[in-house]
Scaffold this motif. Structure first.
Motif, short mmCIF file in Angstrom:
data_model
loop_
_atom_site.label_atom_id
_atom_site.label_comp_id
_atom_site.label_asym_id
_atom_site.label_seq_id
_atom_site.Cartn_x
_atom_site.Cartn_y
_atom_site.Cartn_z
N THR A 49 10.77 29.44 -63.73
CA THR A 49 10.06 30.52 -63.10
C THR A 49 10.40 31.96 -63.64
O THR A 49 11.33 31.97 -64.45
CB THR A 49 10.64 30.19 -61.68
N GLU A 58 6.16 36.03 -56.28
CA GLU A 58 5.17 35.25 -55.47
C GLU A 58 4.11 34.01 -56.44
O GLU A 58 4.13 33.06 -55.85
CB GLU A 58 4.14 36.10 -55.18
N GLU A 59 3.99 34.38 -57.71
CA GLU A 59 3.34 33.37 -58.69
C GLU A 59 4.30 32.28 -58.65
O GLU A 59 3.91 31.11 -58.73
CB GLU A 59 3.15 34.11 -59.85
N SER A 60 5.68 32.29 -59.01
CA SER A 60 6.61 31.16 -58.97
C SER A 60 6.76 30.54 -57.84
O SER A 60 6.40 29.27 -58.03
CB SER A 60 8.13 32.00 -59.34
N VAL A 61 6.81 30.97 -56.83
CA VAL A 61 6.51 30.27 -55.27
C VAL A 61 5.58 29.39 -55.38
O VAL A 61 5.67 28.39 -54.94
CB VAL A 61 7.02 31.30 -54.09
N ASN A 62 4.20 29.91 -55.46
CA ASN A 62 3.21 29.38 -55.36
C ASN A 62 3.12 28.19 -56.30
O ASN A 62 2.57 27.05 -55.85
CB ASN A 62 2.05 30.51 -55.48
N THR A 63 3.43 28.31 -57.52
CA THR A 63 3.35 27.16 -58.42
C THR A 63 4.33 26.16 -57.97
O THR A 63 3.97 24.91 -58.10
CB THR A 63 3.96 27.77 -59.88
N LEU A 65 5.15 25.45 -54.91
CA LEU A 65 4.56 24.79 -53.60
C LEU A 65 3.31 23.97 -54.24
O LEU A 65 3.37 22.71 -53.38
CB LEU A 65 3.97 25.94 -52.65
N ASN A 66 2.76 24.33 -55.09
CA ASN A 66 1.52 23.32 -55.57
C ASN A 66 2.11 21.92 -56.22
O ASN A 66 1.67 21.08 -56.04
CB ASN A 66 0.99 24.23 -56.81
#
Ligand code: SF4
Length: 432
Positions: A49, A58-63, A65-66
């Motif tokens: 990350t 945000e991009e890291s957290v979304n990745t 969660l995916n």
């Protein structure tokens, strides 16, 4: 005991993270685990990350969660999170996303490999699984940073400046050259600080000259130089060593003394100008890339105009502009975020528009000139190449109509520039 495990590594953030992932991926291979690209087909997904600014977090957290969603669907067995975001917010993340199997900080290769049931091959940490096109590779020469820039959280995540011993870097660069690398892109948080901790003095010049002796390496490109205490001998080394690209990436962030002081950059507007004119006069034709921040808490309209005038005066070859992002635990955090996002964005747009005109003008000066380019790939009707003026991913490119030429990606060619726009040059091959 090593499981027969399919591993997918997702890398977010900067080129330093790319190098960390490449080291980890090589260790995964050395432990006879299978590396695959598609996380949907993996048993284990590892996310390296980024925790630099809000958008990156945000991009890291979304990745993450995916990947957790894939696990909940039973598509994958394990999710491992590593890198800067995890280094910075481990305990919060453990509470908020308990579905993740393990959180590791930055550069904890041993922890991750052990978690996968393997053993770290410490002596081979300098070897990497190259994820960039093989002809170009990043060489991370140090980690961490000693500078106190008020807006920056990197020292929180990456710690103090730590140079990698020269013999290790030479060995790593030889490994890369042995894998067809022709361009070495020198990276760190501050490349100009190289060696001060382990050799008692700044030793980047010495390192660059040694790297240039490695057979197969043809281009060495310097990124992330810091403006204060820029080593004078480095200017001569860049000017005199034919393998070192006449290219300097030097993030300046601002030019107003008031803002630079609050940013704790340790440099004034006047000294910044002196350095830039020195680079230009002692390295003829040097390409200068820089980055600026708009909307820093104490940036007034007047100070922003000063920055605009500075960009018009210096005529940089390349600039990147970021809007200020509030980061907790940094010294600027106490200043809050008084400049509205709309103003930050409009200042960014104004700067980029000024630069678009300058870049067009500068690119047009190359029409009719000859350049050596590194051919990267083919895209539709064009070969896409880069000249000494172009770092990958952030700068322009040289586009060459395919025209039935028989050329090879990863090779150098001579071209003549035929056209130019604000970002790219168009060219025809000569001597093929
Ligand atoms: S030089 Fe400043 S901006 Fe760059 S990593 Fe260090 S503290 Fe951050």
């Amino acid at each position: 005991m090593v499981n027969n495990n399919k591993i997918s590594v997702i890398t977010l953030g900067c080129s330093k993270n790319t190098v960390d992932s490449e080291r980890l991926m090589n260790q995964i291979k050395l432990n006879n685990l299978e590396l695959i690209d598609d996380p949907n087909m993996a048993d284990t997904v590892i996310i390296n990350t980024c925790g630099f600014i809000e958008a990156a977090k945000e991009e890291s957290v979304n990745t993450i969660l995916n990947a957790v969603a894939l696990k909940q669907k039973g598509k994958i067995k394990k999710v491992i999170v590593a890198g800067c975001l995890s280094e910075r917010y481990k305990s919060d993340l453990e509470k908020e996303i308990p579905e993740v199997d393990a959180f590791f900080g930055t550069e904890n290769y041993e922890g991750i490999i052990n978690n996968l049931g393997g053993e770290l091959k410490y002596e081979l940490l300098g070897e990497r699984f190259i994820t960039t096109p093989s002809h170009t590779a990043y060489l991370k020469i140090s980690e961490g940073c000693d500078h106190p820039c008020s807006f920056c959280a990197i020292p929180i995540m990456r710690g103090k400046h730590k140079s990698i011993p020269m013999e290790n870097l030479i060995k790593e660069a030889e490994f890369l050259a042995g894998n067809n690398t022709k361009e070495l892109i020198i990276i760190a948080q501050d490349t100009t600080d190289y060696g001060k901790d382990i050799y008692g003095q700044k030793s980047l010049s010495n390192l660059l000259n040694k790297l240039s002796e490695i057979k197969g390496i043809e281009w060495i490109r310097l990124m992330y130089a810091y403006p204060s205490q820029f080593p004078d001998d480095l200017i001569d080394t860049i000017a005199q060593n034919p393998k070192i690209c006449k290219y300097v990436d030097i993030p300046l962030q601002h030019i107003s003394d008031n803002v630079l002081k609050s940013m704790r950059r340790g440099v004034t507007g006047e000294r910044t100008r002196e350095l830039l004119y020195k680079l230009r006069s002692r390295i003829p034709g040097v390409t200068i890339r820089t980055t600026f921040i708009t909307g820093y808490p104490n940036e007034t309209e007047k100070e922003f105009e000063e920055l605009c005038e500075f960009v018009k005066e210096i005529k940089f070859d390349r600039i990147g502009v970021f809007t200020f992002s509030v980061e907790e635990n940094t010294s600027s955090y106490l200043l809050g975020d008084p400049v509205p996002d709309k103003i930050k964005e409009s200042r960014k747009d104004i700067l980029m528009e000024i630069q678009r005109e300058i870049s067009t003008e500068k690119n047009k000066e190359f029409i009719g000139k000859k350049l050596k380019v590194l051919l990267e790939r083919t895209e539709g009707e064009y070969f896409v190449a880069r000249s000494y003026r172009d770092a990958p991913e952030v700068d322009g490119e040289v586009l060459i109509p395919v025209n039935g030429y028989n050329v090879k990606e990863g090779n150098f060619y001579d071209v003549e520039i035929t056209e130019a726009n604000e970002y790219d040059l168009f060219a025809k091959l000569i001597n093929t």
